[in-house]
Design a protein around this motif. Structure first.
Motif, short mmCIF file in Angstrom:
data_model
loop_
_atom_site.label_atom_id
_atom_site.label_comp_id
_atom_site.label_asym_id
_atom_site.label_seq_id
_atom_site.Cartn_x
_atom_site.Cartn_y
_atom_site.Cartn_z
N ALA A 234 9.75 -21.72 2.98
CA ALA A 234 10.92 -22.47 2.53
C ALA A 234 11.47 -23.27 3.71
N ALA A 235 12.30 -24.27 3.41
CA ALA A 235 12.76 -25.20 4.45
C ALA A 235 13.61 -24.52 5.52
N ASP A 236 14.22 -23.36 5.20
CA ASP A 236 15.11 -22.73 6.19
C ASP A 236 14.52 -21.46 6.79
N GLN A 237 13.24 -21.21 6.61
CA GLN A 237 12.62 -20.01 7.19
C GLN A 237 12.09 -20.33 8.59
N HIS A 238 12.50 -19.56 9.58
CA HIS A 238 12.21 -19.93 10.96
C HIS A 238 11.43 -18.88 11.74
N GLY A 239 10.95 -17.83 11.10
CA GLY A 239 10.14 -16.84 11.80
C GLY A 239 9.87 -15.65 10.91
N TRP A 240 8.99 -14.75 11.38
CA TRP A 240 8.63 -13.60 10.55
C TRP A 240 8.32 -12.38 11.41
N ASP A 241 8.34 -11.22 10.75
CA ASP A 241 7.95 -9.93 11.30
C ASP A 241 6.96 -9.32 10.31
N TRP A 242 5.73 -9.05 10.78
CA TRP A 242 4.63 -8.71 9.88
C TRP A 242 4.00 -7.40 10.30
N PHE A 243 3.92 -6.43 9.40
CA PHE A 243 3.42 -5.09 9.70
C PHE A 243 2.18 -4.78 8.85
N SER A 244 1.18 -4.17 9.47
CA SER A 244 0.07 -3.56 8.73
C SER A 244 -0.11 -2.16 9.30
N LEU A 245 0.05 -1.14 8.47
CA LEU A 245 0.14 0.24 8.94
C LEU A 245 -0.89 1.14 8.25
N HIS A 246 -1.57 1.98 9.05
CA HIS A 246 -2.42 3.06 8.56
C HIS A 246 -1.66 4.37 8.76
N LEU A 247 -1.25 5.02 7.68
CA LEU A 247 -0.52 6.28 7.78
C LEU A 247 -1.50 7.45 7.78
N ASP A 248 -1.09 8.55 8.43
CA ASP A 248 -1.97 9.70 8.60
C ASP A 248 -2.33 10.36 7.28
N ASP A 249 -1.50 10.19 6.24
CA ASP A 249 -1.80 10.81 4.94
C ASP A 249 -2.75 9.97 4.10
N GLY A 250 -3.30 8.90 4.68
CA GLY A 250 -4.29 8.08 3.97
C GLY A 250 -3.72 6.85 3.31
N ARG A 251 -2.38 6.74 3.23
CA ARG A 251 -1.78 5.53 2.67
C ARG A 251 -1.82 4.39 3.69
N ALA A 273 -2.73 3.04 -1.86
CA ALA A 273 -2.83 4.49 -1.93
C ALA A 273 -4.21 4.96 -1.45
N PRO A 274 -4.33 6.25 -1.08
CA PRO A 274 -5.65 6.77 -0.68
C PRO A 274 -6.72 6.59 -1.75
N ASP A 275 -6.32 6.60 -3.03
CA ASP A 275 -7.30 6.38 -4.11
C ASP A 275 -7.47 4.90 -4.41
N GLU A 276 -6.93 4.02 -3.53
CA GLU A 276 -7.12 2.57 -3.56
C GLU A 276 -6.27 1.85 -4.59
N ALA A 344 6.33 10.21 8.03
CA ALA A 344 4.88 10.06 8.08
C ALA A 344 4.51 9.54 9.46
N GLY A 345 3.36 9.96 9.96
CA GLY A 345 2.85 9.42 11.21
C GLY A 345 1.81 8.36 10.92
N GLY A 346 1.46 7.60 11.96
CA GLY A 346 0.43 6.62 11.77
C GLY A 346 0.36 5.62 12.91
N ILE A 347 -0.48 4.61 12.72
CA ILE A 347 -0.68 3.54 13.68
C ILE A 347 -0.74 2.23 12.91
N GLY A 348 -0.72 1.12 13.62
CA GLY A 348 -0.82 -0.17 12.95
C GLY A 348 -0.64 -1.31 13.91
N TYR A 349 -0.32 -2.47 13.34
CA TYR A 349 -0.12 -3.70 14.12
C TYR A 349 1.14 -4.40 13.65
N LEU A 350 1.75 -5.13 14.60
CA LEU A 350 2.98 -5.88 14.34
C LEU A 350 2.84 -7.25 14.96
#
Length: 355
Positions: A234-251, A273-276, A344-350
């Motif tokens: 949109a015309a007034d959007q000036h930045g973002w914060d983007w997360f992709s996370l792998h949680l220890d419970d499989g989600r 979900a773990p069952d996709e 929940a625990g996990g790892i990911g990228y930001l």
């Protein structure tokens, strides 16, 4: 996106002339990508995705990217993060011509992060002369000697290098491709801006890092994002914060916050979900706020976050493994691996831009 998580940077570099300093949001949105894109194809709901064709380029659209991140660990338990990204940006409609008449510009970004160091590198190329491009089948994306090769739904190989670092990874998919948003239609604003977006969040990774000439064997997980659009902001959007996370419970969880210049933000995400099974998340279902900022490259960048999805019982903190993970390139931004703690625990990228 980006973590990328990482997803409008080619347009930013080209439309801002590679300016690495913070700048006021233009009237056409961040990097001008909220402006009308006359002559380019538009993103509309209900598109049927087709593979392997959609692994390739979409020349009718203005911008697209192939984006890979990996959370890795060596035999001593040390953490690493790796990023590989290729962007295509069309300077005009019908840009996909042969030779030097080609109007596509390509840009590659690569990064490697440890707990106390961060490396980044960039490649630029003009389309039509073989220096960069993407082939759908057999899949290959390349710029100079950086490449992704194989099958995003099966086995993929990634390689890149820069001053002081490099990596060679083999990725094996242990689940299917995932259509993000509403069956691949990913809304970016209340006004209807959107992208086509799918991911491969089920990669197992193994390979070798090259750090100052020393080889380090690593294993871990990886996530690949694919997006394309013509007017994604949109015309007034000036930045973002983007997360992709792998949680220890499989989600697995993808979510983003697009910030408006006058305050407020547009949030969206998807549970995997773990069952996709896939469950979209709307703005009212996500609670996201910064907890701590780091002064890096002359900016205050949020490097620890509170994230809650009350309807799913998730209440966690997401913290950068290395708060100094600044991509000091023509287009500068923050991108690095994160750790998740709490319910929940996990790892990911930001990935974070516009600060």
């Amino acid at each position: 996106m980006s973590a990328r998580r990482g997803w409008l940077l080619a347009g930013l570099a080209l439309l801002t002339g590679g300016c690495a300093e913070p700048a006021p949001a233009p009237s056409g949105g961040f990097a001008g990508l909220g402006q009308e894109s006359e002559g380019f194809a538009r993103v509309v709901p209900g598109r049927a995705f087709a593979f392997p064709v959609d692994h390739g380029a979409h020349p009718d659209f203005r911008i697209e990217w192939w984006y890979l991140t990996a959370n890795l660990r060596d035999a001593e338990g040390r953490d690493y993060g790796v990023q590989w990204t290729l962007f295509r940006n069309a300077l005009r409609p019908a840009a996909d011509a042969a030779g030097w008449g080609n109007g596509n510009l390509w840009m590659g970004h690569a990064g490697l992060t440890t707990r106390d160091r961060h490396w980044s590198a960039q490649r630029m190329a003009r389309g039509g002369v073989g220096q960069a491009g993407v082939v759908a089948a057999p899949f290959e994306a390349w710029i100079d000697d950086w490449s992704l090769q194989g099958d995003p739904a099966g086995e993929l190989r990634a390689r890149a290098s820069g001053s002081g670092f490099g990596y060679r990874l083999r990725l094996q998919a242990e689940g299917p491709l995932v259509l993000q948003g509403e069956q691949g239609y990913s809304r970016k604003s209340a006004g209807g801006q959107a992208s086509y977006y799918y991911s491969q969040p089920f990669f197992r990774a193994e390979g070798v890092l090259d750090i100052d000439g020393r080889e380090v064997a690593v294993t871990g997980t990886a996530w690949m994002d694919r997006e394309w659009s013509s007017q994604p902001l949109a015309a007034d959007q000036h930045g973002w914060d983007w997360f992709s996370l792998h949680l220890d419970d499989g989600r697995r969880l993808m979510l983003f916050r697009l910030r408006h210049a006058g305050g407020g933000a547009f949030l969206s995400g998807n549970w995997i979900a773990p069952d996709e099974r896939i469950a979209p998340l709307g703005e009212g279902e996500i609670r996201l706020r910064p907890l701590h900022t780091t002064h890096v490259a002359g900016r205050e960048v949020p490097t620890r976050w509170s994230l809650a999805i009350p309807g799913d019982g998730l209440e966690v903190e997401v913290a950068a493994i290395n708060p100094e993970a600044w991509m000091d390139l023509d287009t500068a931004y923050w991108e690095g691996p994160v750790r998740v703690t709490g319910s929940a625990g996990g790892i990911g990228y930001l990935e974070m831009t516009g600060y």
